[in-house]
Design an enzyme around this catalytic site. Structure first.
Site, PDB file in Angstrom:
ATOM      1  N   CYS A 101       0.869  -1.166   0.000  1.00 15.58           N
ATOM      2  CA  CYS A 101       0.000   0.000   0.000  1.00 15.58           C
ATOM      3  C   CYS A 101       0.904   1.212   0.000  1.00 15.58           C
ATOM      4  CB  CYS A 101      -0.954  -0.029   1.195  1.00 15.58           C
ATOM      5  SG  CYS A 101      -0.133   0.008   2.795  1.00 15.58           S
ATOM      6  N   LEU A 102       0.414   2.354   0.437  1.00 12.72           N
ATOM      7  CA  LEU A 102       1.236   3.561   0.406  1.00 12.72           C
ATOM      8  C   LEU A 102       2.208   3.632   1.593  1.00 12.72           C
ATOM      9  CD1 LEU A 102       1.582   5.986  -1.469  1.00 12.72           C
ATOM     10  CD2 LEU A 102      -0.044   7.224  -0.035  1.00 12.72           C
TER      11      LEU A 102
END
Length: 100
Positions: A81-82
């Site tokens: 994810c980020l």
């Protein structure tokens, strides 16, 4: 940072090496984030909110929806994810469904 059961955090070069070994890489960011920040090569996008349902799909339905063979419970999978928070949640979801 990326999250995997064997090594809680992976660097991008480590991920690239894992991909050579046919590890399925699932990016759990939202679709707008992929559009805005770009797709990681050879990853499939399954937003975190869809992941539980996706990992319980019929394999044929999974292949149709994500254009990728559905992982078995013992296949190596990496979530990203980020910032690492959603990938840790994704890992917990997968493990709760019996993925090793």
């Amino acid at each position: 940072s990326l999250c995997a059961a064997g090594a809680p955090n992976l660097s991008y070069p480590e991920l690239k090496d894992l991909k050579k070994a046919n590890v399925l890489h699932i990016d759990v960011r939202e679709r707008w984030e992929i559009d805005r920040f770009g797709k990681i090569p050879e990853s499939i996008n399954i937003p975190l909110g869809e992941l539980m349902e996706a990992l319980q799909m019929d394999p044929t339905e999974f292949k149709e929806q994500y254009n990728q063979k559905m992982p078995s419970k013992s296949d190596p999978v990496v979530f990203s994810c980020l910032a690492g928070t959603r990938s840790k949640q994704a890992l917990a979801f997968a493990m709760s469904l019996g993925f090793s």
